[in-house]
Motif scaffolding. Structure first.
Motif, PDB file in Angstrom:
ATOM      1  N   ARG A 132       0.866  -1.055   0.089  1.00 49.03           N
ATOM      2  CA  ARG A 132       0.292  -0.479  -0.006  1.00 49.03           C
ATOM      3  C   ARG A 132       0.904   1.123   0.359  1.00 49.03           C
ATOM      4  O   ARG A 132       1.227   1.410   0.763  1.00 49.03           O
ATOM      5  CB  ARG A 132      -0.740   0.131   1.032  1.00 49.03           C
ATOM      6  CG  ARG A 132      -1.948  -0.944   1.106  1.00 49.03           C
ATOM      7  CD  ARG A 132      -3.285  -0.742   2.598  1.00 49.03           C
ATOM      8  NE  ARG A 132      -4.336  -1.790   2.082  1.00 49.03           N
ATOM      9  CZ  ARG A 132      -4.911  -1.899   2.673  1.00 49.03           C
ATOM     10  NH1 ARG A 132      -4.618  -1.608   3.827  1.00 49.03           N
ATOM     11  NH2 ARG A 132      -5.739  -3.083   2.718  1.00 49.03           N
ATOM     12  N   ASP A 308      -2.526  -3.746   8.625  1.00 54.01           N
ATOM     13  CA  ASP A 308      -3.637  -3.250   7.975  1.00 54.01           C
ATOM     14  C   ASP A 308      -3.873  -1.665   9.313  1.00 54.01           C
ATOM     15  O   ASP A 308      -4.522  -0.625   9.047  1.00 54.01           O
ATOM     16  CB  ASP A 308      -4.808  -4.141   8.913  1.00 54.01           C
ATOM     17  CG  ASP A 308      -5.971  -4.254   8.517  1.00 54.01           C
ATOM     18  OD1 ASP A 308      -6.251  -3.537   7.398  1.00 54.01           O
ATOM     19  OD2 ASP A 308      -7.260  -4.372   9.409  1.00 54.01           O
ATOM     20  N   TYR A 309      -3.911  -1.865  10.790  1.00 54.90           N
ATOM     21  CA  TYR A 309      -3.720  -0.250  10.510  1.00 54.90           C
ATOM     22  C   TYR A 309      -2.762   0.629  10.608  1.00 54.90           C
ATOM     23  O   TYR A 309      -3.423   1.944  10.544  1.00 54.90           O
ATOM     24  CB  TYR A 309      -3.076  -0.444  12.228  1.00 54.90           C
ATOM     25  CG  TYR A 309      -3.903  -1.606  13.264  1.00 54.90           C
ATOM     26  CD1 TYR A 309      -5.551  -2.425  13.084  1.00 54.90           C
ATOM     27  CD2 TYR A 309      -3.671  -2.467  14.962  1.00 54.90           C
ATOM     28  CE1 TYR A 309      -6.129  -2.602  13.797  1.00 54.90           C
ATOM     29  CE2 TYR A 309      -4.011  -2.900  16.076  1.00 54.90           C
ATOM     30  CZ  TYR A 309      -5.851  -3.345  15.546  1.00 54.90           C
ATOM     31  OH  TYR A 309      -6.612  -4.142  15.712  1.00 54.90           O
ATOM     32  N   SER A 311      -1.501   1.549   7.937  1.00 52.76           N
ATOM     33  CA  SER A 311      -2.069   1.560   6.783  1.00 52.76           C
ATOM     34  C   SER A 311      -3.318   2.314   6.560  1.00 52.76           C
ATOM     35  O   SER A 311      -3.221   3.737   5.816  1.00 52.76           O
ATOM     36  CB  SER A 311      -2.427   0.342   5.915  1.00 52.76           C
ATOM     37  OG  SER A 311      -1.589  -0.479   5.801  1.00 52.76           O
ATOM     38  N   ASP A 312      -4.316   1.986   7.546  1.00 50.01           N
ATOM     39  CA  ASP A 312      -5.578   3.103   6.973  1.00 50.01           C
ATOM     40  C   ASP A 312      -4.918   4.572   7.883  1.00 50.01           C
ATOM     41  O   ASP A 312      -5.865   5.470   7.913  1.00 50.01           O
ATOM     42  CB  ASP A 312      -6.799   2.562   8.344  1.00 50.01           C
ATOM     43  CG  ASP A 312      -7.866   1.984   7.310  1.00 50.01           C
ATOM     44  OD1 ASP A 312      -7.064   1.278   6.219  1.00 50.01           O
ATOM     45  OD2 ASP A 312      -8.483   1.463   7.719  1.00 50.01           O
ATOM     46  N   VAL A 315      -2.955   6.774   5.622  1.00 53.67           N
ATOM     47  CA  VAL A 315      -4.077   7.668   4.700  1.00 53.67           C
ATOM     48  C   VAL A 315      -4.866   8.257   5.054  1.00 53.67           C
ATOM     49  O   VAL A 315      -5.256   9.529   4.589  1.00 53.67           O
ATOM     50  CB  VAL A 315      -4.593   5.712   4.386  1.00 53.67           C
ATOM     51  CG1 VAL A 315      -6.124   6.509   3.410  1.00 53.67           C
ATOM     52  CG2 VAL A 315      -3.938   5.145   3.085  1.00 53.67           C
ATOM     53  N   ALA A 316      -5.240   7.871   6.681  1.00 55.36           N
ATOM     54  CA  ALA A 316      -5.937   9.502   6.863  1.00 55.36           C
ATOM     55  C   ALA A 316      -5.027  10.804   6.834  1.00 55.36           C
ATOM     56  O   ALA A 316      -5.838  11.398   6.463  1.00 55.36           O
ATOM     57  CB  ALA A 316      -5.785   9.334   8.121  1.00 55.36           C
ATOM     58  N   LEU A 321      -9.659   6.786   2.432  1.00 57.45           N
ATOM     59  CA  LEU A 321      -9.977   6.374   1.695  1.00 57.45           C
ATOM     60  C   LEU A 321      -9.790   6.286   0.264  1.00 57.45           C
ATOM     61  O   LEU A 321      -9.860   5.687  -0.316  1.00 57.45           O
ATOM     62  CB  LEU A 321     -11.321   5.642   3.031  1.00 57.45           C
ATOM     63  CG  LEU A 321     -11.199   4.996   3.683  1.00 57.45           C
ATOM     64  CD1 LEU A 321     -11.971   3.812   4.202  1.00 57.45           C
ATOM     65  CD2 LEU A 321      -9.985   3.454   3.493  1.00 57.45           C
ATOM     66  N   ALA A 324      -6.469   5.850  -1.746  1.00 58.83           N
ATOM     67  CA  ALA A 324      -5.812   4.459  -0.935  1.00 58.83           C
ATOM     68  C   ALA A 324      -5.818   3.843  -1.710  1.00 58.83           C
ATOM     69  O   ALA A 324      -6.522   2.715  -1.865  1.00 58.83           O
ATOM     70  CB  ALA A 324      -5.876   4.151   0.325  1.00 58.83           C
ATOM     71  N   THR A 339      -8.579  -0.439  -1.585  1.00 59.36           N
ATOM     72  CA  THR A 339      -8.841  -0.445  -0.544  1.00 59.36           C
ATOM     73  C   THR A 339      -9.619  -0.842   0.590  1.00 59.36           C
ATOM     74  O   THR A 339     -10.693  -0.837   2.156  1.00 59.36           O
ATOM     75  CB  THR A 339      -7.078  -0.087   0.195  1.00 59.36           C
ATOM     76  OG1 THR A 339      -7.595   1.377   0.275  1.00 59.36           O
ATOM     77  CG2 THR A 339      -6.211  -0.439  -0.838  1.00 59.36           C
ATOM     78  N   HIS A 340     -11.200   0.206   0.204  1.00 55.63           N
ATOM     79  CA  HIS A 340     -12.013   0.505   1.024  1.00 55.63           C
ATOM     80  C   HIS A 340     -12.779  -0.829   0.836  1.00 55.63           C
ATOM     81  O   HIS A 340     -13.325  -1.577  -0.263  1.00 55.63           O
ATOM     82  CB  HIS A 340     -12.246   1.968   0.302  1.00 55.63           C
ATOM     83  CG  HIS A 340     -12.543   2.098  -1.113  1.00 55.63           C
ATOM     84  ND1 HIS A 340     -13.959   1.634  -1.727  1.00 55.63           N
ATOM     85  CD2 HIS A 340     -12.537   2.948  -2.229  1.00 55.63           C
ATOM     86  CE1 HIS A 340     -14.333   2.032  -2.791  1.00 55.63           C
ATOM     87  NE2 HIS A 340     -13.058   2.986  -3.421  1.00 55.63           N
ATOM     88  N   SER A 356      -9.138   5.883  -5.220  1.00 59.84           N
ATOM     89  CA  SER A 356      -8.743   4.109  -4.556  1.00 59.84           C
ATOM     90  C   SER A 356      -8.304   3.351  -5.880  1.00 59.84           C
ATOM     91  O   SER A 356      -7.209   2.667  -6.544  1.00 59.84           O
ATOM     92  CB  SER A 356      -9.724   3.659  -3.846  1.00 59.84           C
ATOM     93  OG  SER A 356      -9.286   2.435  -3.680  1.00 59.84           O
TER      94      SER A 356
END
Ligand code: NAP
Length: 420
Positions: A132, A308-309, A311-312, A315-316, A321, A324, A339-340, A356
């Motif tokens: 990502r 996972d954590y 990445s989001d 992106v914020a 999202l 992303a 990814t959303h 995305s």
């Protein structure tokens, strides 16, 4: 050339040529057949918009000398209607045959003990690296002061860790058995009203992920690879991830990498020019680091859950999202994806941001070696955002923006690509 296999309910297109893999190298023809899964919810909207951009970008760059032959394959609700199942065998078979695919979001069926379709796809096709990239486009609203300082690529391990789905419900026979075994044989007491999940991390899975991250850093001249882990607490899983990561760097990339612990012996205490710095950071501090000192991070390699954590969270910083992209990559297969999720409340409204999926397509074109197409799309997208012609999610945070539909955003990107 491989023999064309028979699929149950889909056919290879009459036109187009299959991508082959020879000596681990992708052989991409000028008219590759690429499979796509439209996806559920907003999937059809973003796929239509993305395909418009992809086809236009290829045409602008190659004037008909190259083109993509698209082949639809099925997962999620459309597959349920066509095949009576959520993830038919055909889908795996086509992707294995064609090596490259792109997909929209999929609904996770509720009830009946279904695993997430995305997790199933990754596991069945052994797509062990979730890649990502997180970068900033000028003009995108951000909650932080200097979002342009964050430019990282996250390599998340995709197949193991607590995320692998080896778990049992509180009160189940399996949970009771494990609790009894751990107490009887290993001397640890677990409360009897516990649910149980297994966290396992192996040398093999860790090292193939970290190998990929380091190779990416070398190929793209990135300054560092950071191993993100919680090894101070989970020593034999996350701590081992760190150790095995350093070990593979030393063993296979000794000439092109240097560990942070070796820097004190270097002039000025910094990495020699051309060498990738391998460092590690504890997972919780990593969340602070990307906020406070984003410039110090480039490629990040992380176990499944941490990946996972982060990445989001990352992106914020750069717009959320809607922008992303992602890819799930194995040794011979690459599956690119928005990814959303399916954002069901916007389904069929031609409203959502297709960015995305479009940026996942950019990753796909880079993977094919069609760099000018990837660059053209990025330029078009960046210009559309700069001109403040954006979908609702960005428009609601941008002063003076013109809110456009999903399809209109795609047209704006195409227009800017043509003008560039
Ligand atoms: P979601 O579909 O990602 O949507 C949550 C919110 O994120 C949306 O309501 C919207 O926020 C924003 N958003 C998502 N995509 C956007 C886009 N392209 N442009 C602008 N804003 C966007 O998450 P969810 O509602 O938790 O999940 C819905 C379903 O998707 C579930 O079945 C879940 O299992 C599935 N899912 C699939 C994938 C996948 O296939 N890769 C990933 C995650 C979830 P606003 O309402 O504020 O505008």
């Amino acid at each position: 050339m491989k023999q064309s296999p028979k699929f149950d309910k889909v056919l290879l297109p009459q036109k187009g040529t299959c991508i082959e893999v020879e000596d681990d190298q992708l052989q991409v023809p000028d008219d590759p057949i690429i499979s796509f899964i439209e996806g559920d919810g907003v999937g059809p909207d973003i796929w239509r918009a993305s395909r418009r951009v992809f086809d236009a970008a290829v045409e602008i760059c190659y004037s008909g000398k190259r083109r993509i032959e698209w082949m639809e394959i099925y997962a999620g609700e459309k597959a349920k209607k066509k095949y009576g199942e959520w993830l038919p065998r055909d889908t795996y078979a086509v992707v294995r045959h064609l090596h490259v695919a792109i997909k929209g979001p999929l609904t996770t069926p509720i009830g009946g003990g279904f695993r997430s379709l995305n997790v199933t796809l990754r596991q069945e096709l052994d797509l062990y690296a979730c890649v990502r990239p997180v970068r900033y486009f000028e003009g995108v609203p951000s909650p932080i002061k200097r979002p342009q300082d964050l430019d990282i690529v996250i390599f998340r391990e995709n197949t193991e860790d607590v995320y692998a789905g080896i778990e049992w419900k509180k009160g189940s026979q399996e949970a009771k058995k494990i609790i009894d075994f751990v107490s009887r044989e290993l001397g640890f007491e677990i409360s009897k009203d516990s649910g149980i999940g297994i966290k396992s991390m192996s040398v093999f899975a860790t090292q193939r992920l970290v190998r990929r991250a380091i190779q990416y850093a070398i190929d793209h001249k990135c300054p560092s690879v950071t191993l993100m882990h919680k090894g101070n607490i989970m020593k034999f899983t996350e701590g081992a991830f760190k150790e095995w990561g350093y070990a593979i760097a030393k063993k296979e990339f000794n000439d092109s990498t240097i560990a942070e612990s070796e820097l004190s012996s270097q002039p000025g205490g910094s990495a020699p020019k051309g060498k990738v710095l391998i460092k590690d950071r504890i997972a919780d501090s990593m969340f602070q680091q990307i906020l406070l000192r984003p410039k110090e991070y480039s490629v990040v390699a992380a176990p499944n859950l941490n990946g996972d954590y982060i990445s989001d969270a990352a992106v914020a910083h750069v717009g959320g999202l809607g922008l992303a992209p992602g890819a799930n990559i194995g040794d011979t297969i690459a599956f690119f994806e928005a990814t959303h999720g399916t954002a069901p409340k916007y389904a069929g409204q031609d409203k959502i941001n297709p960015g995305s999926m479009i940026l996942s397509g950019v990753m796909m074109f880079e993977h094919l070696g069609w760099q000018e197409v990837a660059d053209g799309i990025v330029r078009g997208l960046a210009q559309a955002i700069k001109a403040r012609t954006v979908t609702y999610d960005l428009a609601r945070q941008m002063e003076g923006a013109k809110e456009v539909r999903c399809s209109e955003f795609a047209e704006a990107i195409v227009r800017h690509m043509k003008e560039a």
